[in-house]
Design an enzyme around this catalytic site. Structure first.
Site, PDB file in Angstrom:
ATOM      1  CB  THR A  48     -94.216  68.167-100.614  1.00  0.00           C
ATOM      2  OG1 THR A  48     -92.945  68.736-100.326  1.00  0.00           O
ATOM      3  CG2 THR A  48     -94.373  68.017-102.113  1.00  0.00           C
ATOM      4  CE1 TYR A 111     -87.726  79.194-111.231  1.00  0.00           C
ATOM      5  CE2 TYR A 111     -87.200  81.261-110.160  1.00  0.00           C
ATOM      6  CZ  TYR A 111     -87.438  80.534-111.308  1.00  0.00           C
ATOM      7  OH  TYR A 111     -87.381  81.151-112.518  1.00  0.00           O
ATOM      8  CE1 TYR A 137     -88.364  66.812 -98.046  1.00  0.00           C
ATOM      9  CE2 TYR A 137     -90.071  68.480 -97.758  1.00  0.00           C
ATOM     10  CZ  TYR A 137     -89.620  67.319 -98.363  1.00  0.00           C
ATOM     11  OH  TYR A 137     -90.409  66.680 -99.284  1.00  0.00           O
ATOM     12  NE  ARG A 142     -92.311  67.450-104.803  1.00  0.00           N
ATOM     13  CZ  ARG A 142     -93.600  67.471-105.090  1.00  0.00           C
ATOM     14  NH1 ARG A 142     -94.162  68.553-105.592  1.00  0.00           N
ATOM     15  NH2 ARG A 142     -94.349  66.405-104.888  1.00  0.00           N
ATOM     16  CE  LYS A 166     -89.981  64.325 -96.067  1.00  0.00           C
ATOM     17  NZ  LYS A 166     -91.245  64.993 -96.456  1.00  0.00           N
ATOM     18  CB  ILE A 206     -91.123  62.852 -92.778  1.00  0.00           C
ATOM     19  CG1 ILE A 206     -90.344  63.208 -91.496  1.00  0.00           C
ATOM     20  CG2 ILE A 206     -92.283  63.828 -92.998  1.00  0.00           C
ATOM     21  CD1 ILE A 206     -89.766  64.607 -91.460  1.00  0.00           C
TER      22      ILE A 206
END
Length: 295
Positions: A48, A111, A137, A142, A166, A206
Site C-alpha cells: 500500500t 473490492y 495481509y 482497504r 500482517k 510492518i
C-alpha cells in the site's frame, strides 16, 4: 516458536520514489542502502505504502527485482504480491520467488469481497503454486472485507508456507484469536499498535513510520523483547503522535511522502489518484516532525 520467526522485528513498507511521473529506480536503490545502514530487518516494497495499485505490471515487477538486487542478501525482502485475481497473485508471487525474494506479502483480494471459502481457496491456490514463505495481509479498511481468524487457522493447517499475518484490523481481539488458534507469527499492520500487539504475543511490525525513524521503531521492539517494558512504553509514547499523523492526516502514503520531502528525502511526488497535501496539511506534518525533533 512461531513459524514466521524470520520476519519478526521491523519490516518497513517501502515507498516507491517517483520522478516526473516515472519510478525513480536510482532513488529506490538509495533507499534500500539507507535501510541496510539503519539496521532495518526487512523491506516490503510494492505494498500500500509503495502505491502498488497505480504501478503497472512491468513497474511492479521491476521494483521487486531492483529491491532484491540492491539488497544483495544484506536485508530481507518481502514484496507485495497480492491481487484480487488469484491468477495474477500466483503470477506475481512466482516472479518474486524467481528473482530471489525472501517471502511474499499477500493482501486479501480487494473490492470483489470473496466469501471466507473464497479467501481460503485463493490463498491455498497461491501457496500450492509457489514454494515461498507467505505473509497474509488482512486490512479490511482497504479491501472491503475481513479474513476471519478461523479461516487463517484453516489455511495455517493446510499451507505450511503460510508463516505470518500482517494484522491491520485494529482489533486486539482479532489478533488474540489468531494467536490462540494458530502458530503464525503476528505482525502489527498499524504502527501505533505495535507495542499493544506485542504485549499479547505479536512479534513486530510492518511499518510506515519506519521509512523515517527505523532505529526508533527497532528500539521499541528491542526494549520489549528485552523485557524492559518502561523503555518500550517510553518509545511508544514518543512515536505515537508521529504514527498517528503519518496514517491519519491523509490516506497513506500521502503524509509519509510529504514528511520525507520535508526531511530532504525525496520530492514527495505521488501518482494519481493520490495527490499532494495542501499547505495546511503540509504545515501539520511539519509541526509533527518538529515536535518529534526531526526538523
Amino acid at each position: 516458536m512461531t513459524r514466521g520467526e524470520q520476519f519478526a522485528g521491523l519490516t518497513v513498507a517501502l515507498v516507491t520514489p517517483l520522478k516526473n511521473g516515472e519510478v525513480d529506480y536510482d532513488d529506490l536503490r538509495k533507499l534500500v542502502d539507507w535501510h541496510v545502514a539503519q539496521g532495518t530487518d526487512c523491506l516490503a516494497p510494492v505494498g500500500t505504502t509503495g502505491e502498488s495499485p497505480t504501478l503497472n505490471h512491468d513497474e511492479h515487477e521491476k521494483v521487486i527485482s531492483v529491491v532484491v538486487e540492491q539488497a544483495r542478501g544484506r536485508i530481507k525482502v518481502m514484496p507485495g504480491t497480492g491481487s484480487n485475481s488469484t491468477r495474477e497473485a500466483i503470477r506475481l508471487t512466482k516472479f518474486a520467488k524467481k528473482v530471489g525474494a525472501d517471502g511474499a506479502l499477500m493482501v486479501g483480494p480487494y473490492y470483489n469481497k470473496p466469501t471466507q471459502e473464497g479467501y481460503y481457496q485463493h490463498f491455498a491456490a497461491v501457496a500450492e503454486s509457489v514454494d515461498i514463505p507467505i505473509v497474509l495481509y488482512n486490512i479490511p479498511g482497504r479491501t472491503g472485507s475481513n479474513i476471519l481468524p478461523e479461516t487463517m487457522a484453516r489455511l495455517a493447517e493446510k499451507c505450511p508456507t503460510l508463516v505470518a499475518v500482517k494484522e491491520a484490523t485494529g482489533s486486539l481481539d482479532q489478533a488474540s484469536q489468531i494467536i490462540a488458534l494458530t502458530n503464525l507469527t503476528v505482525l502489527s499492520g498499524d504502527d501505533s499498535l505495535t507495542l499493544p500487539l506485542m504485549s499479547i504475543g505479536g512479534r513486530g511490525v510492518i511499518s510506515v513510520v519506519g521509512n523515517i525513524v527505523p532505529k526508533d521503531m527497532k528500539a521499541l521492539i528491542a526494549a520489549f523483547n528485552a523485557g524492559n517494558i518502561p523503555e518500550a512504553q517510553k518509545w511508544h509514547k514518543q512515536l505515537f503522535p508521529l504514527c498517528r499523523d503519518m496514517l491519519g492526516a491523509a490516506t497513506n502514503p500521502i503524509p509519509l511522502k510529504t514528511a520525507m520531502m520535508l526531511l530532504g528525502r525525496g520530492n514527495g511526488e505521488l501518482r494519481l489518484p493520490m495527490c499532494g497535501m495542501d499547505d495546511a496539511g503540509k504545515d501539520k506534518i511539519r509541526k509533527t516532525l518538529t515536535q518529534y525533533g526531526l526538523l
